[in-house]
Design an enzyme around this catalytic site. Structure first.
Site, PDB file in Angstrom:
ATOM      1  N   GLY A 274      47.135  40.027  49.962  1.00 37.52           N
ATOM      2  CA  GLY A 274      47.284  39.713  48.547  1.00 37.52           C
ATOM      3  C   GLY A 274      46.874  38.303  48.162  1.00 37.52           C
ATOM      4  N   SER A 275      47.564  37.788  47.156  1.00 38.65           N
ATOM      5  CA  SER A 275      47.129  36.573  46.461  1.00 38.65           C
ATOM      6  C   SER A 275      46.988  35.341  47.342  1.00 38.65           C
ATOM      7  CB  SER A 275      48.110  36.261  45.347  1.00 38.65           C
ATOM      8  OG  SER A 275      48.289  37.378  44.531  1.00 38.65           O
TER       9      SER A 275
END
Lengths: 558, 154
Positions: A274-275
């Site tokens: 993810g981020s």
């Protein structure tokens, strides 16, 4: 007459001569034998026992050598050692009173049942095992009972005194002492080499390892997660101070552990993280020189690419500057940025970080990363925010280290390094870019999605990453992998702490959020609170000129 | 002359024989001592290995944490508890507020009445007594409840 006398005389002389000669021969013969005997006596008396002693000296090398070398942590705490243990067996024919003996034996070995012991005592045969691998205290107690017919067999056994702590790093051995997992397997030849009895010194710090495992376990319990992985790493040397995977197992009883427990999520598990990947996207952008910090992208509307929709989790619905894209974790902004940079730049950059091969670490349990076979624009866009590429948590830790330690990719190691050992560091990004990344990561904690990781005094910086797990037919909104990578102190990064929580579920206390900011960030904060004093990082009064500057830069463009 | 030589020879044989036996017994005695010492040494070495393992076991952070939870009321050290220079040390209580180096790094004030919170139930903000707006509010509420009820909260 005269002549005969002479003859007679000469005859007598001849005989005398002969007798004397014979006598001389006999004397020399005896003398020779006696000299031989004397020599042999002296030899026996003086030299035989001495030469015997010399033989014992030759086999006497100062200490007993176990069959397998010890493993110790960086401070010399024993993590694995070979001990002589005794196994208790009985000769049923010598047991006089099976019932009374069984009662007495069970009184000192409470984990055995009376019926079981009595059954063994009444069975036939000459040798029945009662219990394997007793502690010295138990042996002493059994001996003190004085039951005839009980005997001990000595065996050498691998013992892990710390129990399940660092189980995935250490691994385990089979009954014959062959390493089957972890460093026990990777360094099997070195540990079993009789010429190398020195303990194997790991870079692990057992206190840090425990703090990491304890806090991860707490997060797993509070959020009913299926597992967790964590890494604590020295960003300057690449030494791994702690590496954890939950659920774990007790290497002393490895045969009772199921595969799920033995699976090392930190190195063998690969996840879309993810981020956190936005860190790499921003670094690429700054490094390319094409997109400066003051630049920005319009993140008002989600992007639709064929059947995919790229949305923001915390939509700001406006034009965002580069720092804002990072701090508010804008998928739209990161995707547009990556598209501007191009697929080649992205692929090359991630390749330099080693994301297209298994983690380079002294373990055989390393997972192969997963990346798109055909790298289309949509892949470039999703990979910009950490979807579409799966790497192990350890690889992420190494990559993030390179972003904040001044730009050097330093291979991770589980073996303690000596002071001043030259590091095979490779420059990935410039020091200037690295400084900017540090400011951005600090801003994430002071004003962004990682606020729950803040701990006044230690200047923690970090990045949250909440990824949806890919299932059949696309991503599953409910199944998350929440991770937080924290670094401290941000003005002069020393240590990186990564926590990855697998499938957490939100609770009342987090308003049913299971995202990284609520799940992983507090865990990292708690870990840092516990390990910073141990690692000699003292809290400093915060003077966050860097973060303040970034904050100014962000408001300028609002 | 011959007889004297013979007697001398016999005497020499007796002396040498006795001497030899003495020496041999002495050597055997030494050897026994040596072997004994060696096996003692081996036993001690085995014991040292066992003790080292036991030391490691008894000092295992996991075990120490269990003991701490059971017998002590200690939690992880908060940043505000670490003083890294002498200047950070507070002066006497009355001057404390003026001399403190920062508003954030303050020594936690002693609670009027000890609460029965255990380490497991504590959050970090309980220990720091700073930061985290909603936690700070909870804390002050706790402290007030503590003074009122004589420490029997939770």
């Amino acid at each position: 007459m005269n002549r005969s006398r002479i003859n007679l005389n000469s005859l007598a002389r001849e005989k005398m001569e002969m007798a004397r000669n014979r006598l001389t021969v006999a004397v020399f013969l005896f003398a020779g034998i006696f000299i031989l005997m004397a020599a042999r006596i002296i030899d026996l008396g003086f030299f035989e026992s001495v030469s015997g002693s010399i033989r014992t000296h030759a086999s006497w090398n100062g200490e007993i050598l176990p069959n397998r070398a010890d493993i110790v942590d960086r401070n010399g705490v024993v993590l694995a050692t070979n001990l002589e243990t005794s196994s208790l067996y009985a000769d049923p024919r010598l047991i006089i009173e099976p019932e009374a003996s069984a009662v007495r034996l069970v009184s000192v070995l409470p984990d055995l049942s009376k019926a079981y012991v009595e059954g063994k005592f009444r069975s036939g045969g000459r040798c029945v095992w009662i219990k394997r691998k007793l502690t010295p205290k138990e042996v002493w107690r059994v001996n003190a009972l004085g039951i005839p017919g009980l005997s001990f067999q000595m065996e050498e056994e691998r013992v892990y005194p710390q129990g399940s702590i660092a189980a995935h790093v250490l691994g385990y051995v089979d009954v014959d002492g062959n390493g089957l997992g972890g460093v026990e397997h990777f360094f099997d030849a070195r540990l079993a080499n009789p010429l190398q009895s020195e303990p194997l010194r790991l870079s692990i710090d057992i206190r840090v390892q425990h703090a990491l495992e304890d806090e991860l376990a707490r997060a797993v319990n509070s959020f009913s997660a299926i597992g967790a992985a964590g890494v604590v790493m020295d960003v300057r040397t690449g030494e791994i101070l702690a590496l954890a995977s939950l659920p774990d197992f007790d290497p002393n009883q490895a045969n009772r552990a199921v595969d799920e427990q033995k699976f090392n999520r930190a190195t063998a598990g690969v996840y879309e993280l993810g981020s956190v990947f936005k860190t790499f996207t921003i670094a690429m952008a700054l490094e390319s020189g094409k997109i400066p910090l003051a630049d920005g992208y319009d993140a008002t509307d989600p992007i639709r690419v064929s059947r995919f929709l790229i949305r923001d989790d915390h939509p700001q619905k406006r034009f965002l500057t580069v720092p804002e894209i990072y701090v508010y974790s804008s998928n739209i902004g990161a995707a547009k940025m990556a598209l501007d940079l191009g697929t080649d730049v992205q692929r090359k950059f991630l390749g330099k970080l080693g994301f297209f091969r298994p983690a380079n670490i002294e373990l055989t349990e390393v997972g192969f990363p997963i990346w798109p076979e055909r790298w289309r624009d949509i892949n470039t866009m999703t990979i910009a925010y950490g979807h579409g590429i799966a790497i192990s948590p350890l690889q992420l830790a190494v990559g993030i280290s390179a972003m904040i330690n001044g730009g050097y990719l330093i291979p991770a190691t589980l073996i303690a390094k000596h002071e001043g050992e030259d590091e095979s560091a490779r420059r990935i990004i410039s020091t200037v870019t690295s400084d900017k990344i540090r400011q951005l990561m600090r801003a994430v904690v002071t004003i962004g999605s990682g606020a729950n990781a803040d701990l006044p005094g230690y200047r923690i910086g970090g990045k949250t990453g909440t990824a949806e797990k890919a299932g059949s037919g696309g991503y599953q909104k409910k199944l998350l992998v929440s991770s937080f990578v924290g670094v401290f102190p941000m003005n002069d990064p020393r240590y990186l702490v990564l926590a990855v929580i697998d499938e957490p579920k939100g609770t009342e206390a987090t308003w049913n959020f299971a995202t990284a900011g609520w799940v992983a960030a507090p865990a990292v904060r708690n870990i840092i609170a516990r390990i910073a004093p141990l690692l000699g990082v003292s809290p400093q009064q915060e003077d966050d000129t860097l973060a303040v500057q970034v904050a100014h830069l962000m408001t300028e463009f609002e | 002359m011959n007889r004297a030589l013979t007697i001398l020879g016999l005497a020499a044989v007796v002396v040498a024989g006795v001497g030899l036996y003495q020496l041999k017994y002495a050597v055997e005695g030494q050897e026994r001592l040596f072997n004994q010492a060696r096996s003692d040494f081996l036993e001690d070495q085995k014991a040292i290995r066992v003790l080292k393992a036991e030391w490691s076991y008894l000092n295992s952070p996991d075990y120490l944490q269990q003991l701490t939870r059971r017998y002590l009321r200690l939690g992880p050290m908060a940043p505000s508890q670490v003083m890294h220079t002498l200047d950070d040390l507070p002066w006497r209580a009355s001057d404390a507020d003026r001399i403190m180096p920062s508003s954030e790094l303050v020594m936690p004030e002693p609670r009027l009445a000890p609460t029965r919170k255990r380490y497991t139930d504590m959050t970090l903000s309980d220990l720091t007594g700073t930061s985290g707006s909603e936690h700070a509010l909870d804390d002050s509420a706790d402290a007030e409840a503590g003074t009122g009820t004589g420490g029997g909260s939770e």
